[in-house]
Enzyme design. Structure first.
Site, PDB file in Angstrom:
ATOM      1  N   ASN A  72     -10.197  -2.055  -1.420  1.00 20.08           N
ATOM      2  CA  ASN A  72      -8.802  -1.646  -1.197  1.00 20.08           C
ATOM      3  C   ASN A  72      -7.948  -2.401  -2.207  1.00 20.08           C
ATOM      4  O   ASN A  72      -7.775  -3.611  -2.107  1.00 20.08           O
ATOM      5  CB  ASN A  72      -8.433  -2.001   0.253  1.00 20.08           C
ATOM      6  CG  ASN A  72      -6.956  -1.860   0.566  1.00 20.08           C
ATOM      7  OD1 ASN A  72      -6.116  -1.782  -0.322  1.00 20.08           O
ATOM      8  ND2 ASN A  72      -6.634  -1.846   1.847  1.00 20.08           N
ATOM      9  N   HIS A 120      -3.714   6.232   1.010  1.00 21.36           N
ATOM     10  CA  HIS A 120      -4.022   4.865   0.597  1.00 21.36           C
ATOM     11  C   HIS A 120      -5.463   4.564   1.027  1.00 21.36           C
ATOM     12  O   HIS A 120      -5.833   4.780   2.193  1.00 21.36           O
ATOM     13  CB  HIS A 120      -3.038   3.899   1.262  1.00 21.36           C
ATOM     14  CG  HIS A 120      -3.519   2.492   1.284  1.00 21.36           C
ATOM     15  ND1 HIS A 120      -3.903   1.838   0.134  1.00 21.36           N
ATOM     16  CD2 HIS A 120      -3.716   1.617   2.305  1.00 21.36           C
ATOM     17  CE1 HIS A 120      -4.309   0.627   0.459  1.00 21.36           C
ATOM     18  NE2 HIS A 120      -4.208   0.461   1.753  1.00 21.36           N
ATOM     19  N   CYS A 140       0.798  -1.229   0.000  1.00 21.44           N
ATOM     20  CA  CYS A 140       0.000   0.000   0.000  1.00 21.44           C
ATOM     21  C   CYS A 140       0.829   1.276   0.000  1.00 21.44           C
ATOM     22  O   CYS A 140       0.307   2.355  -0.277  1.00 21.44           O
ATOM     23  CB  CYS A 140      -0.947  -0.036   1.184  1.00 21.44           C
ATOM     24  SG  CYS A 140      -1.843  -1.610   1.238  1.00 21.44           S
TER      25      CYS A 140
END
Lengths: 73, 327
Positions: free
Chosen positions: B283, B253, B115
């Site tokens: 995500n 993120h 990430c």
């Protein structure tokens, strides 16, 4: 914060009815305790009291009452 | 002076979808409402069984070429950030050189980050371009975490989606710093907070103890994030001699809504300046920041000249932040 209000916050994090937590419970022995409940406790401590604590430390204190006494001596 | 600038971003998500109702089917202890309220994710995209991070990367880059921002023959360096490479070796970036008809004179390498990877990629690209080694870099961030997640691990499956983003970075003649400064951080003591234990040299063959599946200690990652990210933001602003008011948009993120909302409040960032955009894709690891940036540009929430803060954090543990001015 007084002890009663702290327990009410823990009730909320655990998704339990208000007044359920008495202080004698160990969080990781509680049926409704899961990763989401732990994150809610982390947020509540951080947002309301600027206390940054690791999940490990929170569990390490044993009972909810012991956690309260450590955080608010 | 040569300064690196973002010239274009495109992304690709796989066709297969997984919504919250499908996710919780057969699991009475979960509800789709609970998942949405805690993650802000309604649906995620999953790569097909025979679809790899390299495949997603190729499609995202082809979109970039189709957009006209650059051509295959222009590319001088390929940086691919992935934790799910097509092969153990060689690196997937060299395969992409061939598949995308990029000149053999181009450099190509993979780097293994999750990430935080996009921000690290910008830093590597800045070094390559501003030191005069190349005139441009194709930065691709692509991952297929879904392949590491057990079908019954609802908590982790609820979070992640597969995607790739391709970003074209090129030298621009200007005295203005368009990307930077950077703040970096790593904490290997937290290596096991997000991990796939088997498959590498330490535990090559999966067994009962070490499996080839994604393990994530959500509360520990959350705890790391809420202590690290606000400090990163503060240091970045201090290093750049700026305040929160000098930043037009904050793109972190896109981990999950719950975490982002807490981070926003903790750093006292206005809601309208703070990007939360993962509801329909989840995500997507290293691709979240470029995807969110691209979508914000498309919605005209960010315009030319705006200063955007980008902050990545996660597996490693690893984190990085930078400021980026849109040319």
């Amino acid at each position: 914060m007084n002890e009663k209000d702290f327990y009410l916050k823990i009730d909320e994090a655990l998704g339990a009815d208000p007044g359920t937590v008495t202080g004698q419970e160990k969080l990781d022995d509680t049926d409704t305790f899961d990763s989401i409940a732990m994150m809610e406790i982390l947020v509540f401590l951080d947002e309301d009291f600027e206390i940054e604590m690791t999940p490990e430390k929170i569990i390490e204190h044993g009972t909810v009452q012991a956690l309260f006494q450590k955080l608010f001596p | 002076m040569k300064k690196i600038a973002i010239k274009g971003i495109e992304y690709h998500v796989p066709d297969k979808t997984l919504n919250n109702d499908e996710l919780v089917a057969g699991h009475d202890d979960w509800t789709s409402e609970k998942i949405f309220s805690k993650t802000g994710i309604a649906e995620r995209r999953l790569a097909a069984e025979d679809e790899t991070a390299g495949d997603l990367a190729e499609k995202a880059t082809l979109k970039l070429f189709e957009s006209g921002v650059c051509k295959a023959e222009d590319i001088q360096f390929i940086l691919l950030c992935t934790e799910s490479p097509d092969y153990f070796l060689p690196c997937t970036a060299t395969l992409l050189q061939d598949r995308l008809n990029i000149p053999k004179t181009a450099g190509a390498l993979d780097f293994n980050l999750g990430c935080s990877g996009f921000v690290y990629g910008l830093s590597l690209a800045k070094g390559l371009i501003e030191s005069g080694q190349v005139d441009n870099v194709l930065l691709i961030t692509s991952d297929t975490y879904s392949k590491f997640i057990e079908s019954d691990d609802i908590g982790v499956r609820a979070i992640f989606g597969d995607a790739a983003a391709a970003t074209f970075l090129e030298a621009e003649d200007t005295d203005q710093e368009l990307i930077g400064p950077f703040v970096f951080g790593s904490n290997g003591a937290g290596y096991d907070k997000i991990i796939v234990e088997a498959g590498g040299a330490r535990h090559p063959n999966p067994d009962e103890q070490f499996q080839r599946k994604l393990l994530m200690n959500g509360p520990e990652v959350f705890s790391f994030t809420i202590s690290t990210v606000p400090r990163t933001v503060k240091k970045l602003l201090s290093d750049a001699n700026l305040t929160l008011d000098d930043v037009d948009k904050f793109i972190y993120h896109q981990a999950n809504t719950y975490m982002l909302e807490h981070l926003r409040k903790k750093s006292k960032i206005d809601e309208d300046k703070f990007c939360v955009d993962m509801e329909d894709i989840g995500n997507t690891v290293s691709a979240t920041i470029p995807i969110a940036l691209k979508r914000a540009l498309d919605r005209n929430e960010i315009k030319s000249g705006d200063r955007v803060m980008l902050v990545g954090f996660g597996v490693g543990l690893s984190w990085a932040g930078t400021l980026c001015t849109i040319p």
